[in-house]
Design an enzyme around this catalytic site. Structure first.
Site, PDB file in Angstrom:
ATOM      1  N   HIS A  19      41.153  84.127  29.350  1.00 31.39           N
ATOM      2  CA  HIS A  19      41.163  82.770  28.814  1.00 31.39           C
ATOM      3  C   HIS A  19      41.435  81.740  29.910  1.00 31.39           C
ATOM      4  O   HIS A  19      40.719  80.747  30.055  1.00 31.39           O
ATOM      5  CB  HIS A  19      42.200  82.676  27.698  1.00 31.39           C
ATOM      6  CG  HIS A  19      42.367  81.305  27.124  1.00 31.39           C
ATOM      7  ND1 HIS A  19      41.372  80.674  26.407  1.00 31.39           N
ATOM      8  CD2 HIS A  19      43.411  80.434  27.177  1.00 31.39           C
ATOM      9  CE1 HIS A  19      41.807  79.475  26.045  1.00 31.39           C
ATOM     10  NE2 HIS A  19      43.029  79.302  26.499  1.00 31.39           N
ATOM     11  N   HIS A  62      35.972  77.599  26.223  1.00 31.50           N
ATOM     12  CA  HIS A  62      35.749  78.394  25.017  1.00 31.50           C
ATOM     13  C   HIS A  62      34.304  78.854  24.914  1.00 31.50           C
ATOM     14  O   HIS A  62      34.029  79.990  24.525  1.00 31.50           O
ATOM     15  CB  HIS A  62      36.100  77.579  23.768  1.00 31.50           C
ATOM     16  CG  HIS A  62      37.538  77.671  23.391  1.00 31.50           C
ATOM     17  ND1 HIS A  62      38.114  76.818  22.485  1.00 31.50           N
ATOM     18  CD2 HIS A  62      38.512  78.523  23.776  1.00 31.50           C
ATOM     19  CE1 HIS A  62      39.396  77.129  22.348  1.00 31.50           C
ATOM     20  NE2 HIS A  62      39.660  78.158  23.121  1.00 31.50           N
ATOM     21  N   ARG A 101      47.033  65.551  20.350  1.00 32.70           N
ATOM     22  CA  ARG A 101      47.214  66.969  20.681  1.00 32.70           C
ATOM     23  C   ARG A 101      45.960  67.601  21.295  1.00 32.70           C
ATOM     24  O   ARG A 101      46.031  68.565  22.048  1.00 32.70           O
ATOM     25  CB  ARG A 101      47.643  67.754  19.436  1.00 32.70           C
ATOM     26  CG  ARG A 101      47.966  69.194  19.744  1.00 32.70           C
ATOM     27  CD  ARG A 101      48.719  69.896  18.623  1.00 32.70           C
ATOM     28  NE  ARG A 101      48.960  71.280  19.006  1.00 32.70           N
ATOM     29  CZ  ARG A 101      49.895  72.059  18.482  1.00 32.70           C
ATOM     30  NH1 ARG A 101      50.673  71.592  17.536  1.00 32.70           N
ATOM     31  NH2 ARG A 101      50.055  73.301  18.888  1.00 32.70           N
ATOM     32  N   HIS A 133      39.006  73.289  27.827  1.00 29.16           N
ATOM     33  CA  HIS A 133      38.759  74.324  26.820  1.00 29.16           C
ATOM     34  C   HIS A 133      37.390  74.199  26.161  1.00 29.16           C
ATOM     35  O   HIS A 133      36.912  75.156  25.564  1.00 29.16           O
ATOM     36  CB  HIS A 133      39.843  74.294  25.737  1.00 29.16           C
ATOM     37  CG  HIS A 133      41.158  74.861  26.189  1.00 29.16           C
ATOM     38  ND1 HIS A 133      41.837  74.377  27.295  1.00 29.16           N
ATOM     39  CD2 HIS A 133      41.925  75.887  25.718  1.00 29.16           C
ATOM     40  CE1 HIS A 133      42.970  75.065  27.442  1.00 29.16           C
ATOM     41  NE2 HIS A 133      43.044  75.977  26.518  1.00 29.16           N
ATOM     42  N   LYS A 191      51.006  76.664  16.749  1.00 29.10           N
ATOM     43  CA  LYS A 191      49.670  77.121  16.348  1.00 29.10           C
ATOM     44  C   LYS A 191      49.700  78.633  16.214  1.00 29.10           C
ATOM     45  O   LYS A 191      49.971  79.341  17.183  1.00 29.10           O
ATOM     46  CB  LYS A 191      48.628  76.714  17.385  1.00 29.10           C
ATOM     47  CG  LYS A 191      48.148  75.285  17.235  1.00 29.10           C
ATOM     48  CD  LYS A 191      46.865  75.088  18.030  1.00 29.10           C
ATOM     49  CE  LYS A 191      46.316  73.680  17.897  1.00 29.10           C
ATOM     50  NZ  LYS A 191      45.075  73.514  18.664  1.00 29.10           N
ATOM     51  N   ASN A 231      43.594  70.634  25.014  1.00 27.26           N
ATOM     52  CA  ASN A 231      42.369  71.427  25.151  1.00 27.26           C
ATOM     53  C   ASN A 231      41.560  71.039  26.381  1.00 27.26           C
ATOM     54  O   ASN A 231      40.371  71.355  26.481  1.00 27.26           O
ATOM     55  CB  ASN A 231      41.507  71.293  23.892  1.00 27.26           C
ATOM     56  CG  ASN A 231      42.161  71.972  22.703  1.00 27.26           C
ATOM     57  OD1 ASN A 231      42.697  73.063  22.836  1.00 27.26           O
ATOM     58  ND2 ASN A 231      42.132  71.313  21.562  1.00 27.26           N
ATOM     59  N   ARG A 240      55.319  82.948   1.738  1.00 27.29           N
ATOM     60  CA  ARG A 240      55.114  81.512   2.018  1.00 27.29           C
ATOM     61  C   ARG A 240      55.959  80.998   3.182  1.00 27.29           C
ATOM     62  O   ARG A 240      56.277  79.814   3.248  1.00 27.29           O
ATOM     63  CB  ARG A 240      55.376  80.661   0.773  1.00 27.29           C
ATOM     64  CG  ARG A 240      54.456  80.975  -0.378  1.00 27.29           C
ATOM     65  CD  ARG A 240      54.421  79.849  -1.400  1.00 27.29           C
ATOM     66  NE  ARG A 240      53.494  80.170  -2.464  1.00 27.29           N
ATOM     67  CZ  ARG A 240      53.802  80.852  -3.558  1.00 27.29           C
ATOM     68  NH1 ARG A 240      55.031  81.259  -3.740  1.00 27.29           N
ATOM     69  NH2 ARG A 240      52.874  81.112  -4.456  1.00 27.29           N
ATOM     70  N   LYS A 264      54.155  69.986  26.799  1.00 27.88           N
ATOM     71  CA  LYS A 264      53.559  70.419  25.537  1.00 27.88           C
ATOM     72  C   LYS A 264      54.396  69.922  24.359  1.00 27.88           C
ATOM     73  O   LYS A 264      53.859  69.429  23.361  1.00 27.88           O
ATOM     74  CB  LYS A 264      53.426  71.943  25.491  1.00 27.88           C
ATOM     75  CG  LYS A 264      52.886  72.422  24.152  1.00 27.88           C
ATOM     76  CD  LYS A 264      51.920  73.554  24.237  1.00 27.88           C
ATOM     77  CE  LYS A 264      51.297  73.817  22.869  1.00 27.88           C
ATOM     78  NZ  LYS A 264      50.479  75.001  22.835  1.00 27.88           N
ATOM     79  N   GLU A 317      47.459  68.095  15.227  1.00 32.89           N
ATOM     80  CA  GLU A 317      46.211  67.791  15.931  1.00 32.89           C
ATOM     81  C   GLU A 317      45.307  66.802  15.190  1.00 32.89           C
ATOM     82  O   GLU A 317      44.157  67.093  14.885  1.00 32.89           O
ATOM     83  CB  GLU A 317      45.451  69.096  16.239  1.00 32.89           C
ATOM     84  CG  GLU A 317      44.402  68.876  17.321  1.00 32.89           C
ATOM     85  CD  GLU A 317      43.966  70.176  18.020  1.00 32.89           C
ATOM     86  OE1 GLU A 317      44.672  71.188  17.924  1.00 32.89           O
ATOM     87  OE2 GLU A 317      42.928  70.131  18.666  1.00 32.89           O
ATOM     88  N   GLU A 325      46.877  77.318  32.753  1.00 33.66           N
ATOM     89  CA  GLU A 325      47.408  76.389  31.745  1.00 33.66           C
ATOM     90  C   GLU A 325      48.555  75.550  32.317  1.00 33.66           C
ATOM     91  O   GLU A 325      48.774  74.419  31.901  1.00 33.66           O
ATOM     92  CB  GLU A 325      47.875  77.137  30.491  1.00 33.66           C
ATOM     93  CG  GLU A 325      46.796  77.941  29.781  1.00 33.66           C
ATOM     94  CD  GLU A 325      45.935  77.127  28.796  1.00 33.66           C
ATOM     95  OE1 GLU A 325      46.207  75.932  28.591  1.00 33.66           O
ATOM     96  OE2 GLU A 325      44.979  77.707  28.244  1.00 33.66           O
TER      97      GLU A 325
END
Lengths: 362, 362
Positions: free
Chosen positions: B265, B252, B241, B248, B143, B245, B121, B227, B237, B185
């Site tokens: 990417h 994506h 946040r 993206h 993330k 993206n 955990r 960031k 998010e 980025e």
């Protein structure tokens, strides 16, 4: 319907407790801010008993409901089952606003919660526990997990549900052994936190075991309230929360050594609480009378207070492998009196062995 | 050595940025409150370059270090690899006080973080990112994830590291294509948040691309600071946040349609930012000049601003399957000017198709 609030800031939620309240699930879900898609995770047995009712209640409130069943049993609380459930979640088209409803006992709740915690980094999670154990323990407090071959709950998270709905009605379909095992965790709350609750259980033992509505709802509510209070103070088990593991140190070891197929969790915990009481006595923390009160209450609820046929060396060995061991130190939760416990480390192995000899004559 | 603090209450942590600071890792870890056991997760290539140095630095500070290598490549960021890593964590005897050190790029950081988040955990997690992308983006903000066959990062968590150590030195062993892709980025932060940083990148393009120490450390630090500021405001998010993206949405989709083996990417994001700029222009949010400024900066950094050979219907289709779609609504991050973006829904498909026709002539 009785309502309890678990106060965890942004992660706060209600526990609704009552008789025959599954039919209101659709309404309860409508009161949450959640999207239209709902995936129910259950097992075949529970599904055959309550699946249709739950599905109807939720879909009639306007939700799109899908269902995924997992086989019954602790050994299916695995990463492999989780993998199947991720596939089901994708197939059901769940998005970040969607919800997972766990309809079942501890296994279903733990793994469904792990899926909810990790799918898209966390979607809504609603617990509908169908065993005593799940209603008073595993559905409250946010511990979710799957097992690793080397240890129970080794892979998991702290992830709070949005809602817990405990319907007393479902307890009537439990096997007697399951019911009793679940009550071990109820009794535990008396020992660790609330002498008055201990006395209530002593007085109302018969009503509770016969599933008298008023007595059972009071037992569930008090148990959940104690658990909530502890979790509110220590959500991620940095300290206080460990007291919920009263009886679990020896209990877990006993389960592990017997490959989880001899004792129900609650039965092992029952024996573990007796062991803890006896260790506490040897450390001058509990009187002989208090040890006896432990054993009588546990025994009166039809739970074991002795074990046999298990090698004590193996138990000692298993203790050192427990997840709760930190940098080599085994922790015990021991009572100072009925209703008050503390966390101790470095209990001499000789004392543990003495107690094992007393209650687990080989 | 430069230091940045990410302020997230109990989950706050430092980002240390500098030249040749890997050797100090043991000291940095000693400053954290963590147990003796450390598991380094890396891949064979990074391990061959920096594994020995990192292991030495950490073990000389008194830690017991074990190492687990995973194959390089996005396709190994899977639940199957995670399963192997849980086995390694058990074999290494990790307990709740132990730490996982991610030594590598985004794949290593994401999966190592997922293991750290879920093993027992949640255990301690330290990021040692070795690509530009990982240093300015994936290692900061918590993330963590693995991929599902049906979607990238479908299984994951928000789990903050205890520390991020970004050593500029390691960027010298990056392939040029990898380096450029990572800079996409970096450029992104200028577009979404900081016009001054945009100008800095325009002026110091050559220094940054030649890995001049001062310019690169400034670029990494500014990127991480932006960031961090965004993540501090919206850790999980819920709103803001999402601006990270930028580029993206189309990016994506382009990656997904080309099976992740055509574009890096950052390259896909570069094209996606051009697409976003052009959509914003069609919605009267950006001027022609600002669109041109997008394209020039991206192109000057050696990144693509056009694509070809990809079916537009498939892109549109992929857009609706993105994880960021909620209850059917596709979100776009669009700029109002250089340095300021907002989140929009319901962009007419016709406009998206027009832009695809402009930059992705079939």
């Amino acid at each position: 319907m009785e309502k309890l609030r678990v106060d965890l800031g942004e992660r706060s939620y209600d526990i609704k407790i009552g008789e025959d309240i599954l039919a209101n699930l659709g309404q309860y879900l409508s009161e949450l801010e959640i999207g239209k898609k709902v995936l129910i995770i259950s097992n075949p047995l529970v599904d055959s008993l309550y699946g249709a009712e739950v599905e109807k209640a939720i879909s009639e409130a306007g939700f799109e409901v899908e269902k995924a069943l997992i086989p019954d049993g602790e050994k299916y609380k695995s990463l492999d089952t989780a993998k199947d459930l991720y596939d089901e979640a994708v197939a059901a088209g769940l998005d970040r606003t969607s919800s997972i409803v766990a309809l079942g006992g501890g296994v279903v709740g733990d793994i469904a919660g792990f899926i909810a915690a990790s799918f898209m980094r966390g979607i809504n999670f609603i617990q509908v526990p169908t065993t005593v154990l799940a209603q008073v323990d595993s559905s409250v407090g946010g511990k979710v997990a799957v097992n690793h071959p080397q240890g129970k709950n080794l892979i998991g998270d702290f992830y709070q549900p949005q809602l817990v709905v405990a319907d007393k009605k479902v307890l009537h379909t439990l096997e007697e052994r399951e019911l009793k095992a679940g009550l071990a965790e109820v009794i535990k709350y008396g020992f660790i936190w609330d002498e008055e609750f201990f006395s209530f259980l002593k007085d109302k033992r018969e009503e509770v075991m016969n599933l008298d509505t008023q007595a059972v709802i009071k037992a569930i509510k008090t148990s959940c309230a104690i658990k909530a209070e502890v979790v509110e103070e220590d959500e991620t088990e940095q300290g206080l929360r460990a007291i919920l593991n009263y009886g679990h140190t020896i209990g877990h070891a006993l389960e592990a050594v017997t490959n989880y197929d001899c004792y129900r969790h609650g039965e092992a915990v029952a024996i573990g609480m007796v062991a803890a009481a006896r260790i506490a006595h040897k450390l001058d923390m509990l009187t002989v009378k208090e040890v006896k009160e432990h054993e009588e209450l546990i025994s009166d609820f039809g739970l074991p207070i002795r074990f046999e046929g298990v090698d004590h060396d193996q138990i000692i060995n298993a203790l050192t492998k427990d997840k709760k061991v930190e940098d080599g130190v085994i922790r015990f939760i021991l009572a100072e009196k009925i209703g008050k416990v503390k966390i101790l480390s470095d209990i001499p192995e000789a004392i543990i062995r003495e107690v094992l000899a007393e209650i687990g004559g080989e």
